[in-house]
Design a protein around this motif. Structure first.
Motif, mmCIF file in Angstrom:
data_model
loop_
_atom_site.group_PDB
_atom_site.id
_atom_site.type_symbol
_atom_site.label_atom_id
_atom_site.label_comp_id
_atom_site.label_asym_id
_atom_site.label_seq_id
_atom_site.Cartn_x
_atom_site.Cartn_y
_atom_site.Cartn_z
ATOM 1 N N ASN A 89 0.818 -1.218 0.000
ATOM 2 C CA ASN A 89 0.000 0.000 0.000
ATOM 3 C C ASN A 89 0.848 1.263 0.000
ATOM 4 O OD1 ASN A 89 -2.431 -1.412 -0.046
ATOM 5 N ND2 ASN A 89 -2.528 -1.547 2.175
ATOM 6 N N ASP A 90 1.908 1.281 0.809
ATOM 7 C CA ASP A 90 2.738 2.482 0.906
ATOM 8 C C ASP A 90 3.449 2.775 -0.410
ATOM 9 O OD1 ASP A 90 3.818 4.575 2.787
ATOM 10 O OD2 ASP A 90 5.713 3.674 2.127
ATOM 11 N N ALA A 91 3.960 1.725 -1.070
ATOM 12 C CA ALA A 91 4.678 1.893 -2.343
ATOM 13 C C ALA A 91 3.739 1.886 -3.555
ATOM 14 C CB ALA A 91 5.732 0.796 -2.500
ATOM 15 N N GLU A 92 2.469 1.554 -3.327
ATOM 16 C CA GLU A 92 1.489 1.425 -4.418
ATOM 17 C C GLU A 92 1.961 0.382 -5.441
ATOM 18 O OE1 GLU A 92 0.399 5.291 -5.964
ATOM 19 O OE2 GLU A 92 -0.008 6.067 -3.946
ATOM 20 N N VAL A 93 2.265 -0.805 -4.915
ATOM 21 C CA VAL A 93 2.773 -1.913 -5.733
ATOM 22 C C VAL A 93 1.672 -2.437 -6.652
ATOM 23 C CG1 VAL A 93 3.578 -4.313 -5.620
ATOM 24 C CG2 VAL A 93 4.552 -2.587 -4.084
ATOM 25 N N LYS A 94 2.007 -2.568 -7.933
ATOM 26 C CA LYS A 94 1.058 -3.028 -8.945
ATOM 27 C C LYS A 94 1.145 -4.540 -9.176
ATOM 28 C CE LYS A 94 -0.472 -1.748 -13.604
ATOM 29 N NZ LYS A 94 -0.237 -0.854 -14.749
ATOM 30 N N ILE A 95 2.371 -5.089 -9.145
ATOM 31 C CA ILE A 95 2.599 -6.511 -9.411
ATOM 32 C C ILE A 95 3.496 -7.055 -8.302
ATOM 33 C CG2 ILE A 95 3.581 -8.194 -11.028
ATOM 34 C CD1 ILE A 95 2.949 -6.131 -13.283
ATOM 35 N N LEU A 96 3.129 -8.241 -7.770
ATOM 36 C CA LEU A 96 3.866 -8.839 -6.663
ATOM 37 C C LEU A 96 4.317 -10.247 -7.050
ATOM 38 C CD1 LEU A 96 4.816 -8.817 -3.706
ATOM 39 C CD2 LEU A 96 2.501 -9.456 -3.031
ATOM 40 N N LYS A 106 -0.258 -15.219 1.439
ATOM 41 C CA LYS A 106 -0.309 -13.874 2.024
ATOM 42 C C LYS A 106 -0.645 -12.843 0.956
ATOM 43 C CE LYS A 106 3.112 -15.088 5.533
ATOM 44 N NZ LYS A 106 4.518 -14.925 5.969
ATOM 45 N N ALA A 107 0.000 -12.986 -0.206
ATOM 46 C CA ALA A 107 -0.270 -12.062 -1.315
ATOM 47 C C ALA A 107 -1.720 -12.172 -1.778
ATOM 48 C CB ALA A 107 0.681 -12.354 -2.478
ATOM 49 N N ILE A 120 -0.419 -11.215 -9.137
ATOM 50 C CA ILE A 120 0.557 -11.980 -8.365
ATOM 51 C C ILE A 120 1.234 -12.961 -9.318
ATOM 52 C CG2 ILE A 120 0.946 -13.552 -6.434
ATOM 53 C CD1 ILE A 120 -1.805 -12.580 -5.332
ATOM 54 N N VAL A 121 2.564 -13.012 -9.280
ATOM 55 C CA VAL A 121 3.340 -13.935 -10.102
ATOM 56 C C VAL A 121 4.039 -14.916 -9.165
ATOM 57 C CG1 VAL A 121 5.151 -14.186 -11.840
ATOM 58 C CG2 VAL A 121 3.722 -12.114 -11.821
ATOM 59 N N ALA A 122 3.668 -16.197 -9.237
ATOM 60 C CA ALA A 122 4.220 -17.233 -8.366
ATOM 61 C C ALA A 122 5.430 -17.885 -9.028
ATOM 62 C CB ALA A 122 3.156 -18.281 -8.053
ATOM 63 N N PHE A 123 6.534 -17.958 -8.292
ATOM 64 C CA PHE A 123 7.753 -18.567 -8.823
ATOM 65 C C PHE A 123 7.610 -20.070 -9.034
ATOM 66 C CE2 PHE A 123 10.762 -15.176 -6.807
ATOM 67 C CZ PHE A 123 10.456 -14.299 -7.824
ATOM 68 N N SER A 134 -3.650 -14.133 -10.893
ATOM 69 C CA SER A 134 -2.451 -14.892 -10.528
ATOM 70 C C SER A 134 -1.916 -15.634 -11.745
ATOM 71 C CB SER A 134 -2.774 -15.922 -9.435
ATOM 72 O OG SER A 134 -3.131 -15.301 -8.228
ATOM 73 N N ILE A 135 -0.582 -15.726 -11.831
ATOM 74 C CA ILE A 135 0.069 -16.412 -12.952
ATOM 75 C C ILE A 135 1.386 -16.996 -12.441
ATOM 76 C CG2 ILE A 135 1.246 -14.301 -13.730
ATOM 77 C CD1 ILE A 135 0.888 -15.238 -16.627
ATOM 78 N N TYR A 136 1.837 -18.069 -13.068
ATOM 79 C CA TYR A 136 3.154 -18.631 -12.751
ATOM 80 C C TYR A 136 4.234 -17.876 -13.528
ATOM 81 C CZ TYR A 136 0.780 -22.620 -10.624
ATOM 82 O OH TYR A 136 -0.004 -23.424 -9.831
ATOM 83 N N LEU A 137 5.417 -17.744 -12.925
ATOM 84 C CA LEU A 137 6.524 -17.072 -13.593
ATOM 85 C C LEU A 137 6.840 -17.735 -14.928
ATOM 86 C CD1 LEU A 137 8.792 -14.931 -13.574
ATOM 87 C CD2 LEU A 137 10.229 -16.616 -12.401
#
Length: 196
Positions: A89-96, A106-107, A120-123, A134-137
């Motif tokens: 929230n503080d950084a206004e993150v668009k993609i995690l 958690k994401a 969200i991109v899962a490794f 959500s998507i896989y890397l």
């Protein structure tokens, strides 16, 4: 390109065996991540976070983000959902980008009703993901391989300004919430080459 088949990174796989990644594969994955993020309309200066332990995918994602002229925001691998959410929230993150199942979960709880976080991109392929956001890397990389946006990719690389923000690193802090410390491309280059 200069080192091509030589080893760039080594890490242990899930079978506890060492595996290496050559410079050409490393570079191709970085480029594919960047091209996919550009296609998703990630703009220079926008924030992407990495919530994972140290691993090759962390470096690939980090450099892929930077190749778009976006900003990479590390989140400690052991942070709680609330700590990670504060940074998002503080950084206004668009993609995690997330490392393991616990970080993904958690994401996933953060993205619900979040006004900033869109993807969200899962490794790990063995992480159970859900939802259209959500998507896989590996799938993100495959998407980037197929895209025809080389000119935009080249333009972003060629127009990096040394004073562009490169990363926002949240300090642990002694009182209150952590603060984001800004680092530019120039500050990183000065560490590598003090005459830069």
């Amino acid at each position: 390109e200069e080192f091509k088949g030589k080893t760039a990174l080594m890490q242990k796989n899930k079978n506890n065996e060492w595996e290496s990644i050559s410079w050409d594969i490393f570079g191709e994955k970085i480029k594919s991540v960047a091209k996919a993020l550009i296609d998703m309309n990630l703009q220079p200066g926008e924030m992407c976070a990495i919530f994972s332990q140290n691993r090759a995918e962390w470096a690939i994602s980090d450099l892929g983000i930077l190749a778009t002229r976006a900003v990479s925001v590390p989140i400690y691998a052991t942070n709680s959902k609330e700590e990670a959410e504060y940074i998002v929230n503080d950084a206004e993150v668009k993609i995690l980008f997330t490392g393991d199942q616990a970080q993904y979960d958690k994401a996933r709880s953060i993205i619900t009703n979040n006004s900033f976080l869109k993807l969200i991109v899962a490794f790990d392929k063995d992480t159970t993901i859900s939802g259209e956001n959500s998507i896989y890397l590996d799938d993100l990389i495959e998407k980037g391989r197929k895209l025809n946006n080389q000119d935009e990719f080249n333009s972003r690389l060629e127009n990096v300004n040394p004073d562009d923000m490169l990363t926002l690193i949240y300090t642990s802090g002694t009182t209150g919430n952590p603060k984001g410390a800004i680092h530019t491309h120039r500050s990183f280059m000065n560490v590598i080459n003090p005459t830069y």
